[in-house]
Design an enzyme around this catalytic site. Sequence first.
Site, PDB file in Angstrom:
ATOM      1  N   TYR A 106       0.841  -1.208   0.000  1.00 49.64           N
ATOM      2  CA  TYR A 106       0.000   0.000   0.000  1.00 49.64           C
ATOM      3  C   TYR A 106       0.870   1.251   0.000  1.00 49.64           C
ATOM      4  CZ  TYR A 106      -3.996   2.978   1.095  1.00 49.64           C
ATOM      5  OH  TYR A 106      -4.979   3.932   1.040  1.00 49.64           O
ATOM      6  N   PHE A 164      -7.496  19.810 -24.588  1.00 51.98           N
ATOM      7  CA  PHE A 164      -8.171  18.536 -24.853  1.00 51.98           C
ATOM      8  C   PHE A 164      -9.537  18.540 -24.138  1.00 51.98           C
ATOM      9  CE2 PHE A 164      -9.040  13.989 -24.030  1.00 51.98           C
ATOM     10  CZ  PHE A 164      -9.226  13.628 -25.345  1.00 51.98           C
ATOM     11  N   ASP A 165     -10.460  17.701 -24.621  1.00 45.84           N
ATOM     12  CA  ASP A 165     -11.837  17.784 -24.087  1.00 45.84           C
ATOM     13  C   ASP A 165     -11.962  17.493 -22.596  1.00 45.84           C
ATOM     14  OD1 ASP A 165     -11.331  15.127 -24.666  1.00 45.84           O
ATOM     15  OD2 ASP A 165     -13.399  14.658 -25.179  1.00 45.84           O
ATOM     16  N   ASP A 178       0.232  19.534 -20.557  1.00 48.21           N
ATOM     17  CA  ASP A 178      -0.566  18.314 -20.699  1.00 48.21           C
ATOM     18  C   ASP A 178       0.253  17.443 -21.647  1.00 48.21           C
ATOM     19  OD1 ASP A 178      -2.266  16.319 -21.475  1.00 48.21           O
ATOM     20  OD2 ASP A 178      -3.966  17.611 -21.953  1.00 48.21           O
ATOM     21  N   ALA A 189       0.495  14.086 -22.608  1.00 52.51           N
ATOM     22  CA  ALA A 189       0.143  12.730 -23.037  1.00 52.51           C
ATOM     23  C   ALA A 189       1.052  12.204 -24.161  1.00 52.51           C
ATOM     24  CB  ALA A 189      -1.317  12.696 -23.484  1.00 52.51           C
ATOM     25  N   LYS A 219      -0.899   6.869 -23.366  1.00 50.98           N
ATOM     26  CA  LYS A 219      -0.356   7.228 -24.683  1.00 50.98           C
ATOM     27  C   LYS A 219       1.155   6.993 -24.652  1.00 50.98           C
ATOM     28  CE  LYS A 219      -4.362   9.627 -24.524  1.00 50.98           C
ATOM     29  NZ  LYS A 219      -5.222   9.669 -23.344  1.00 50.98           N
ATOM     30  N   HIS A 224     -20.159  13.275 -26.097  1.00 48.79           N
ATOM     31  CA  HIS A 224     -19.873  12.329 -27.185  1.00 48.79           C
ATOM     32  C   HIS A 224     -19.778  10.880 -26.715  1.00 48.79           C
ATOM     33  CE1 HIS A 224     -16.015  13.688 -25.599  1.00 48.79           C
ATOM     34  NE2 HIS A 224     -15.467  12.575 -26.026  1.00 48.79           N
TER      35      HIS A 224
HETATM   36  N1  F0G Z   1      -4.850  15.075 -22.462  1.00 45.97           N
HETATM   37  C1  F0G Z   1      -4.780  14.705 -23.754  1.00 45.97           C
HETATM   38  C2  F0G Z   1      -3.990  15.530 -24.716  1.00 45.97           C
HETATM   39  C3  F0G Z   1      -5.428  13.541 -24.185  1.00 45.97           C
HETATM   40  O1  F0G Z   1      -5.354  13.197 -25.462  1.00 45.97           O
HETATM   41  C4  F0G Z   1      -6.142  12.783 -23.228  1.00 45.97           C
HETATM   42  C5  F0G Z   1      -6.852  11.570 -23.623  1.00 45.97           C
HETATM   43  C6  F0G Z   1      -6.183  13.202 -21.907  1.00 45.97           C
HETATM   44  C7  F0G Z   1      -5.516  14.362 -21.554  1.00 45.97           C
HETATM   45  C8  F0G Z   1      -6.940  12.434 -20.851  1.00 45.97           C
HETATM   46  O2  F0G Z   1      -6.273  11.264 -20.536  1.00 45.97           O
HETATM   47  O3  F0G Z   1      -7.807   9.405 -21.211  1.00 45.97           O
HETATM   48  O4  F0G Z   1      -5.914   9.035 -19.634  1.00 45.97           O
HETATM   49  O5  F0G Z   1      -7.888  10.307 -18.909  1.00 45.97           O
HETATM   50  N2  F0G Z   1      -7.093  11.288 -24.801  1.00 45.97           N
HETATM   51  C9  F0G Z   1      -7.697  10.079 -25.290  1.00 45.97           C
HETATM   52  C10 F0G Z   1      -7.822  10.156 -26.777  1.00 45.97           C
HETATM   53  C11 F0G Z   1      -8.924   9.643 -24.595  1.00 45.97           C
HETATM   54  O6  F0G Z   1      -8.479   9.263 -27.343  1.00 45.97           O
HETATM   55  O7  F0G Z   1      -7.243  11.063 -27.399  1.00 45.97           O
HETATM   56  P1  F0G Z   1      -7.025   9.932 -20.051  1.00 45.97           P
END
Ligand code: F0G
Length: 474
Positions: free
Chosen positions: A72, A124-125, A215, A217, A258, A450
């Site tokens: 843990y 990002f969304d 951010d 990823a 990613k 979506h």
């Molecule tokens: N930031 C970016 C640039 C992303 O592309 C994503 C996720 C996230 C944050 C959120 O990360 O999914 O681990 O919670 N993108 C995926 C996509 C879902 O299909 O582009 P997560």
Amino acid sequence: MKLPFAEEYRIKMVEPIRKSTREERLEWIKTAKYNLFNLKSEQVFIDLLTDSGTGAMSDKQWSEMMLGDESYAGSSSYYKMKNAIKEITGFDYFLPTHQGRAAENVLFSTMVKEGDLIPGNAHFDTTKGHIEFRKATAVDCAIAEAFDTSIQHPFKGNVDINKLEKVLANNSLDKIPFIIMTITCNTAGGQPVSMKNLKDVRALADKYQRKVIFDSARFAENAYFIKQREEGYINKSIREIVREMFSYADGMTMSSKKDAVVNIGGFIAMKDEELFNQASVFNILYEGFITYGGMAGRDMNALAQGLYEVTEFDFLENRIGQVAYLGDKLKEYGVPVQEPFGGHAIFVDAVKFLPHLPREEFPAQTLAIELYIEAGVRAVEIGTIMADRDPVTRENRYPDLELVRLAIPRRTYTDNHIDYVAVALKNVYDRREKITNGLKILKEAPVLRHFTVELERINKEESVSKSHLEYAHY
Ligand code: F0G
């Protein structure tokens, strides 16, 4: 003769995937309410919905899974991850989270309050969702070139420094806790941000004494583009470039699904101990104790190993090369795609593909549905449905780009699969003029609609569809 490109791995394990008939797919997509997220994965032949959590782990990552320490508190897996993050990014402090949006949730709980403005390149969304959920505003300062799919620009992920400075100069600074840079910029089409732009953002942030968060990823893909496209970097290693990139940030959120090639995982990393201490409270509240934060020890091990693998040049050359291979094929067939090609995906311009469909009928979603029906290929809409409604007016937001994204999972599909996808899209392109009926929404969630939206096909009379040809002025 110059030796051709070949992958720097061979395949040790395979996973069967299933083809289906057009009749089956027509039935399945109707039952799924024309939402590709509602399909069962077995109803999909080639799945390009996302490159997130869908990559193939290496033998070393799998062997790391067996060495996971599931204590843990204070597990060796935590320290393995901490060391990898320090070595790759330079950040001293980190918090594991179960994925990227969880990292956003924890960090933004610490840093974002109602009425704040969070400027950056296109968010990002989920990032935007976490900002708007807190009644703050995401201010998009991406360069104008990012929104024209035919303009060639090496760094379409760049922020417009003048726009960004205006936001900083014209608003009360205590309402702007940080600037966020998404590298690469997913919303702009997987487009990279140049080192110069990151450096300029840092200088501006210093001038106004604001923090900079990345951010991150797809940070390694961003570094590859800097190496290939920006003067002065061709002889630098990916790791050197990555270290320099992160030297301009105060902290980062990471979706490790990613550029760490794991099926689940994420983290926040930062320079500042105080920020770490504040965020730790929310990490414990939402994710788990600070030495596991929603991840299993085995997953932290695989993640640490993944960070080393993605920062190898050969990995990136293969990965980004395969995405470009798809882009080149589609261009050859005349399909309108965003250029230059992104790092993780090819983005098809749905407005150019289906110019006769009005934006109210969701051309990108319509195209993604047609591609599925054609060949069992699942892509994703990055357009009006994903853009959600304006939180104040509740009107649909029509983003500058209406795209279908073909995201390529890492090390998962062969070039034969890519050829199949390209021909599938060509076939849809050849019959594009017959696609006259778009979609309408039956049911939607207030944010991130979506994922769960329910749609139906619009059934217009021949005459109506003719008249809306004239109406298609977007
Ligand atoms: N930031 C970016 C640039 C992303 O592309 C994503 C996720 C996230 C944050 C959120 O990360 O999914 O681990 O919670 N993108 C995926 C996509 C879902 O299909 O582009 P997560």
